[in-house]
Design a protein around this motif. Structure first.
Motif, short mmCIF file in Angstrom:
data_model
loop_
_atom_site.label_atom_id
_atom_site.label_comp_id
_atom_site.label_asym_id
_atom_site.label_seq_id
_atom_site.Cartn_x
_atom_site.Cartn_y
_atom_site.Cartn_z
N UNK A 106 14.69 -5.36 -18.21
CA UNK A 106 14.77 -4.19 -18.45
C UNK A 106 14.32 -3.57 -17.19
N UNK A 107 13.87 -4.40 -16.14
CA UNK A 107 13.26 -3.89 -14.90
C UNK A 107 11.87 -4.41 -14.70
N UNK A 108 11.19 -4.00 -13.84
CA UNK A 108 9.86 -4.52 -13.56
C UNK A 108 8.69 -3.40 -13.77
N UNK A 109 7.41 -3.78 -13.93
CA UNK A 109 6.55 -3.01 -14.18
C UNK A 109 5.10 -3.58 -13.49
N UNK A 110 4.28 -2.71 -12.67
CA UNK A 110 3.18 -3.38 -11.96
C UNK A 110 2.11 -2.50 -12.17
N UNK A 111 0.82 -2.89 -12.24
CA UNK A 111 -0.33 -2.54 -12.19
C UNK A 111 -1.41 -2.85 -11.19
N UNK A 112 -2.20 -1.85 -10.56
CA UNK A 112 -3.05 -2.29 -9.58
C UNK A 112 -3.05 -1.36 -8.26
N UNK A 113 -3.08 -1.78 -7.06
CA UNK A 113 -3.07 -0.98 -6.01
C UNK A 113 -1.68 -1.67 -5.04
N UNK A 114 -1.01 -0.34 -4.49
CA UNK A 114 0.12 -0.73 -3.83
C UNK A 114 0.11 0.63 -2.65
N UNK B 219 -2.02 3.86 -2.50
CA UNK B 219 -2.34 4.48 -3.66
C UNK B 219 -3.18 3.40 -4.62
N UNK B 220 -4.15 3.75 -5.43
CA UNK B 220 -5.12 3.21 -6.04
C UNK B 220 -4.97 3.21 -7.48
N UNK B 221 -5.07 2.53 -8.31
CA UNK B 221 -4.82 2.61 -9.88
C UNK B 221 -3.65 3.11 -10.21
N UNK B 222 -2.62 2.12 -9.70
CA UNK B 222 -1.34 2.32 -9.92
C UNK B 222 -0.56 1.91 -11.10
N UNK B 223 0.49 2.49 -11.85
CA UNK B 223 1.19 2.18 -12.68
C UNK B 223 2.77 2.36 -12.16
N UNK B 224 3.56 1.37 -11.96
CA UNK B 224 4.92 1.50 -11.43
C UNK B 224 6.02 0.85 -12.05
N UNK B 225 7.03 1.47 -12.42
CA UNK B 225 8.07 1.05 -12.96
C UNK B 225 9.50 1.15 -12.35
N UNK B 226 10.09 0.10 -12.06
CA UNK B 226 11.45 0.16 -11.20
C UNK B 226 12.46 -0.40 -12.35
N UNK B 227 13.61 0.33 -12.32
CA UNK B 227 14.76 0.02 -13.31
C UNK B 227 15.52 -1.11 -12.53
N UNK B 228 16.28 -1.87 -13.20
CA UNK B 228 17.41 -2.71 -12.73
C UNK B 228 18.49 -1.81 -11.95
N UNK B 229 19.32 -2.46 -11.39
CA UNK B 229 20.39 -1.89 -10.55
C UNK B 229 21.71 -1.77 -11.16
N UNK B 230 21.98 -0.46 -11.43
CA UNK B 230 23.26 -0.36 -12.26
C UNK B 230 24.24 0.61 -11.69
#
Length: 363
Positions: A128-136, A168-179
């Motif tokens: 379903x993609x990827x999700x990450x938390x933290x600093x980026x 960026x601090x305090x990050x929530x990031x979501x990346x979709x799969x490639x369709x």
């Protein structure tokens, strides 16, 4: 690495060695379950600029200019050390982490007071993609993919004074799969201020479409100040970037457009809009040698002037890990614009020439 402002030099060195040692022990203990990699890059060389605006002992402009010769660090790419790992959780799901700190090889200082000043995040990746938390790095850094220089110091950052470089601090990031060649990334950087969900927050989306040798990208992001407003085009503003690249054999072409706006700018004489355009090309003369050429132009409103940057450069790979590079450029300011080829700006309306050469080794 600077672990604390209160530690002396010997203590900082011992603490850094201890941190690296702990990561080594952790990697050895988890070999059966987790893949852990230590990686990095060291970049340094020499740098030259003309017509640098001189300042007195108090930091005030003297109205005079002079040339500057200096050691260079991070002109081609950021020196860094990092740790990354992943674990297969089964069923197509995996966990991952990344810790990364940038530094200046010319003096050994870190790029900020944080231990991991570039990235420190953990996340999950699956169908379903990827999700990450933290600093980026903030999502606008995706402009790297549209930059003919690969975000060297003479690049898309100059005419917006680093607006597309922030972290960026305090990050929530979501990346979709490639369709079907389409991919999207959404990121928020929480301001974490009581009583407001907007104050100090950053948000952005990056859209990508690829087919054959064509790559098209659109990025939209906002950076709010501590009061949730857009008060400075370079630090608290809205930013739209669109562009693309096309690769045919040894040639890769680049084109992009960026619009930056800060509608809450207080002073009527300060610019609150920038229109920024660029084109460029990379040409692989041989598998080892690549030539770079690019032109950038920006127009500011409120009679703040305009500027154009022209640069050419070359990258030569001595091996898969060691690279020699060189670049020269000229900045042409008009009106009240005072953009520089690199760190130090000229007087408003004055031209500036610059160049750098160095070596980058990755591990």
């Amino acid at each position: 690495m600077i672990l604390s402002q209160t530690l002396g030099a010997p203590s900082r060195a011992l603490a850094a060695i201890a941190v690296i040692g702990l990561f080594g022990l952790a990697a050895g203990a988890a070999q059966a379950q987790t893949n852990v990699t230590i990686y990095g890059r060291v970049d340094a060389g020499v740098d030259f600029q003309t017509n640098v605006a001189l300042k007195d002992a108090s930091g005030n402009p003297t109205g005079q200019t002079g040339s500057k010769l200096a050691a260079s660090g991070n002109q081609w790419g950021t020196s860094m050390i990092g740790f990354k790992g992943s674990e297969d959780l089964g069923g197509g799901l995996s966990a991952f982490f990344l810790l990364e700190s940038g530094f200046d090889a010319t003096n050994g200082s870190t790029n900020g007071s944080a231990l991991f000043n570039r990235r420190s995040y953990v996340g999950l990746n699956g169908s379903a993609g990827s999700i990450k938390f933290g600093k980026n790095l903030f999502i606008v850094n995706d402009v790297w993919n549209l930059d003919p220089t690969g975000q060297q110091f003479m690049s898309t950052q100059n005419l917006v004074k680093g607006r597309n470089w922030p972290g960026a601090n305090n990050v929530i990031e979501y990346q979709t799969p490639t369709w079907g060649g389409f991919n999207a990334t959404v990121q928020t950087s929480l301001g974490e201020q009581a009583g407001s969900t907007k104050n100090g927050r950053k948000d952005g989306i990056s859209l990508l479409y690829t087919t054959g040798g064509l790559e098209l990208r659109a990025i939209y992001d906002v950076i709010r100040d501590a009061n949730g407003r857009y008060t400075d085009v370079y630090t608290a503003s809205k930013d739209l970037i669109v562009g693309g690249t096309y690769t045919a054999d040894q040639l890769k072409l680049f084109a992009g457009y960026e619009n930056v706006s800060a509608p809450d700018t207080a002073a009527a004489t300060d610019p609150d809009k920038i229109n920024h355009y660029w084109i460029g090309a990379n040409y692989a003369v041989t598998p080892a040698l690549a030539l770079i050429g690019a032109a950038f132009h920006a127009k500011l409103n409120h009679d703040a002037g305009s500027a154009s940057l022209f640069m050419v450069g070359a990258n030569y790979n001595l091996s898969k890990r060691t690279l020699l590079y060189a670049a020269v450029g000229t900045m042409r300011n008009k009106g009240n614009a005072d953009f520089g080829t690199e760190f130090d700006s000229p007087l408003p309306g004055h031209a500036q020439n610059g160049g750098y050469a160095g070596i980058s080794h990755s591990f």
